[in-house]
Design an enzyme around this catalytic site. Structure first.
Site, PDB file in Angstrom:
ATOM      1  N   PRO A 145       0.780  -1.245   0.000  1.00 43.45           N
ATOM      2  CG  PRO A 145      -0.009  -0.970   2.166  1.00 43.45           C
ATOM      3  CD  PRO A 145       0.716  -1.928   1.277  1.00 43.45           C
ATOM      4  CB  CYS A 146       3.004   2.851  -2.526  1.00 46.87           C
ATOM      5  SG  CYS A 146       2.053   2.655  -4.030  1.00 46.87           S
ATOM      6  CG  HIS A 147      -2.986   3.775  -0.975  1.00 48.38           C
ATOM      7  ND1 HIS A 147      -2.778   2.424  -1.168  1.00 48.38           N
ATOM      8  CD2 HIS A 147      -3.880   3.881   0.029  1.00 48.38           C
ATOM      9  CE1 HIS A 147      -3.525   1.748  -0.318  1.00 48.38           C
ATOM     10  NE2 HIS A 147      -4.203   2.607   0.425  1.00 48.38           N
TER      11      HIS A 147
END
Length: 187
Positions: A145-147
């Site tokens: 989850p880079c967001h």
């Protein structure tokens, strides 16, 4: 962006998130690619813009024949239903030791939380710019989850998927908002 033919399957965002905002539904698809052996996922990327609908239509057919792709599709549906869902899809090994450490840090972040590029850089003994570049090249956004990584400045949503405006930033904002509120798309 890769041509549709380079993916094993393409899903319209609405295939896995039927309640997503209309502006995202019209503009975002997900490209899936497994390892050559078919035993792990090596790419799940957001594709912005028009996608060949014949390629997208093959996703369900391909998923029915390919257990890994169907497993990924089902887990994506579960995540969009409940942002606290933990993916258990087998993932291809990251190409570098740094990317492996970055992946481990991102996977450890609970849904609904964020950190800054600087905080993550300090944790990984790196530079914020290097973190930003590595996050932009993340081949497994959503699962890794880079967001959840944001800027410390006034404009906290400075980039996503190597873009600094447009539909990808709208997607990042929506992903963060639904995690923060626990928004259930099926309610």
């Amino acid at each position: 962006m890769k041509p549709a033919a380079e993916f094993d399957a393409i899903l319209a965002l609405t295939d896995v998130a039927p309640g997503c905002p209309a502006n995202l539904a019209r503009q975002i698809s997900l490209g899936l690619r497994g390892t050559p052996e078919g035993d792990a996922l090596c790419e799940l990327v957001f594709i912005a813009g028009a996608v060949d609908q014949t390629a997208a239509a093959k996703a369900t057919v391909c998923g029915a024949r390919e257990p890994l792709l169907e497993n990924i599709r089902q887990q994506l549906i579960a995540w969009f239903k409940d942002p606290g869902f933990r993916f258990s899809v087998p993932l291809a090994k990251p190409p570098t030791a740094f990317q492996a450490r970055l992946r481990d840090s991102l996977l450890a972040m609970p849904s609904g939380t964020t950190c800054t590029y600087g905080e993550l850089a300090k944790q990984l003994q790196s530079a914020p710019r290097a973190i930003g570049q590595a996050l932009g090249s993340n081949s497994l956004p959503l699962i890794v989850p880079c967001h959840r990584v944001i800027s410390a400045g006034k404009n906290r949503l400075t980039g996503f998927n190597h873009t600094s405006d447009g539909v990808m930033l709208e997607l990042k904002a929506w992903l963060l908002a639904r995690e923060a509120t626990g928004l259930n798309l099926y309610a």
